[in-house]
Design an enzyme around this catalytic site. Structure first.
Site, PDB file in Angstrom:
ATOM      1  N   HIS A  51       0.795  -1.228   0.000  1.00  0.00           N
ATOM      2  CA  HIS A  51       0.000   0.000   0.000  1.00  0.00           C
ATOM      3  C   HIS A  51       0.835   1.290   0.000  1.00  0.00           C
ATOM      4  O   HIS A  51       0.564   2.215  -0.744  1.00  0.00           O
ATOM      5  CB  HIS A  51      -0.917   0.042   1.222  1.00  0.00           C
ATOM      6  CG  HIS A  51      -1.789  -1.166   1.368  1.00  0.00           C
ATOM      7  ND1 HIS A  51      -2.428  -1.767   0.314  1.00  0.00           N
ATOM      8  CD2 HIS A  51      -2.147  -1.890   2.466  1.00  0.00           C
ATOM      9  CE1 HIS A  51      -3.148  -2.793   0.747  1.00  0.00           C
ATOM     10  NE2 HIS A  51      -2.980  -2.893   2.048  1.00  0.00           N
ATOM     11  N   LYS A 102       1.276  -1.574  14.019  1.00  0.00           N
ATOM     12  CA  LYS A 102       0.015  -2.041  14.621  1.00  0.00           C
ATOM     13  C   LYS A 102       0.075  -1.797  16.126  1.00  0.00           C
ATOM     14  O   LYS A 102       1.157  -1.692  16.706  1.00  0.00           O
ATOM     15  CB  LYS A 102      -0.154  -3.536  14.343  1.00  0.00           C
ATOM     16  CG  LYS A 102      -0.470  -3.822  12.880  1.00  0.00           C
ATOM     17  CD  LYS A 102      -1.586  -4.835  12.737  1.00  0.00           C
ATOM     18  CE  LYS A 102      -1.897  -5.141  11.300  1.00  0.00           C
ATOM     19  NZ  LYS A 102      -3.014  -4.341  10.768  1.00  0.00           N
TER      20      LYS A 102
END
Ligand code: BG6
Length: 463
Positions: A227, A326
């Site tokens: 991405h 994360k």
């Protein structure tokens, strides 16, 4: 309104898996609820011994968020599930018999996808077949190249859709509008005026039960190799002549070919870390290494940073810092372009403390320009201010957007084969150095801001 007539068959290989439930079916549901929805016949196939009722329930649940539009109700009523070994030509032949202009979606791990493609060599594919693959596309440059060679023996490149749902995010395409439909930004977006660019995607989400996939991928492959490099390409490419798929993808491929590790040394231009136990949003999270299904010995990173150079006339000398993590305390999803200081300030003006910044946030979709103006009270003192604008949301969620491209035979939002290989080439010096243990695996508590050693510049961002 739907495009009635010949329904296209969407055949999902790996239909009982996580990707199908999390992204693919909800994206399809949104597309079916939209105007000009394609007519689709849905077939699910997988190793699991599911009956039709269980599969239909899965589809119904996934579509639920989008109301009960007639095209969706029709798909639910007609869908079927077949237990199949998708790496066997006989099973695939069976699944494809009678399929009209099928879209074959590989919702499978890379090794199984490669085997299924090999098996397809022995199957006569119906006219107009399209192949859709999710990331990771291969596991490195050479496996991506091998997979590309295999795929083009099956269908022409324009019928291969390597899906990256970030390309379906309206904000990302908005970058193209922002850059090339305005006179005021583009002349400044180059090494003469830009100090650095940060592309950050920090999530407060943790593993979410995805160890089976994530523990073999890690943050670098999950987010940066895919991405964030696409965002980098959209931020740095030259103006495409048009949004024709060839023109557009040529432009993004050009800059990715020019992209390499900053300074060439992974020890100074990359960072990896994983979260330990901590508190996030009032909840106590276990450390990544203690999550069910994780093999701590694998040393998978949950946060990765990488500094890149885009070695073109326009960008030479500007560091691009990419990062994704994360279980980070504050979710931060944005590209930040930091401009150089003005060459000089008139003596007598005070208070200029901050560089000008253009910030493009990915969800909520927002644009912010930070700069300095003579503030209230003393007019000799400058104050930082921010101009903000919202990008309107797109008609469809990102996955619906990329699926629409597939059904309409438009590869604009798909990653081209050469680009998929380039994206591995860019990260490979880092993955090799990490494998050799040249870069330590740092730790950060879940809920914190990430490791203190971050390569990113501090920012006054509050969004
Ligand atoms: C996916 C990654 O591709 O993108 C996930 O596998 C990540 O790990 C997700 O959470 C982020 O995208 P979005 O659109 O859900 O914010």
């Amino acid at each position: 309104m739907t495009n009635e007539g010949s329904a296209q068959t969407l055949l999902i290989l790996g239909a009982s898996g996580d990707l199908t439930a999390r992204l693919l079916l909800p994206g399809l549901g949104a597309l079916l609820a939209a105007r000009n929805a394609p007519a689709v016949t849905l077939v699910g196939a997988g190793m699991d011994d599911w009956d039709e009722a269980r599969w239909r329930q899965r589809v119904t649940d996934a579509f639920a968020g989008h109301g009960t539009a007639a095209p969706a109700a029709r798909v639910i009523a007609q869908t079927r599930y077949a237990r199949a070994d998708v790496t066997r030509a006989d099973d695939l032949r069976q699944l494809l018999s009678g399929a009209d202009r099928p879209v074959i979606f590989f919702a499978l791990p890379p090794a199984v996808t490669a085997k299924a493609c090999e098996a397809l060599l022995d199957v006569r594919l119906p006219e107009g077949t399209r192949l859709v693959l999710e990331k990771p596309f291969g596991t490195g440059t050479s496996s991506a190249a091998a997979l590309n060679r295999l795929l083009t023996r099956l269908v022409p490149e324009d019928r291969v859709h390597r899906v990256d749902h970030f390309l379906g995010k309206s904000t990302v395409l908005n970058l193209v509008g922002l850059r090339f439909a305005n006179r005021i930004f583009e002349p400044l977006l180059n090494a003469e005026h830009v100090e650095s660019v940060d592309i950050v995607f920090d999530e407060s989400l943790a593993l979410e039960g995805r160890a089976g996939y994530y523990d073999r991928a890690g943050a670098l492959a999950d987010m940066i190799q895919s991405h964030l490099l696409q965002i980098l390409a959209l931020l740095t490419m030259e103006s495409p002549l048009s949004l024709d798929p060839q023109e557009f993808r040529d432009a993004t491929a050009d800059v990715l070919r020019a992209t390499r590790l900053w300074g060439g040394d992974p020890k100074t231009a990359s960072l990896r870390a994983r979260y330990t136990a901590g508190e996030l949003g009032g909840l106590q999270l276990p450390g990544y290494a203690q999550e069910p299904g994780v093999d701590p010995a694998r040393g998978t990173e949950t946060l990765a940073e990488m500094v890149l150079a885009v070695d073109t006339w326009r960008w030479a000398g500007v560091p691009f810092r990419l990062r994704s993590g994360k279980a980070v305390g504050r979710s931060r999803k944005e590209a930040v372009i930091t401009f150089k200081e003005p060459p000089r300030m008139p003596a007598g003006l005070h208070g200029h403390g901050e560089a000008d910044r253009l910030r493009i946030s990915f969800g909520p979709d927002r644009l912010a320009l930070d700069f300095n103006i003579n503030g209230p009270a003393d007019p000799f003192v400058l104050d930082p201010v921010t101009l903000e604008a919202e990008f309107g949301p797109g008609d469809l969620p990102p996955y619906g957007e990329v699926l629409r491209g597939v059904f309409e035979d438009d590869p604009l939002l798909s990653v081209r084969g050469d680009t998929a290989e380039q994206c591995w080439r860019i990260v490979e010096p880092v993955t090799a150095a990490w494998r050799d243990g040249q870069v330590p695996l740092l730790e950060y508590p879940a809920g914190s801001a990430g490791p203190a050693e971050s390569l990113l510049s501090p920012t006054r961002t509050d969004g």
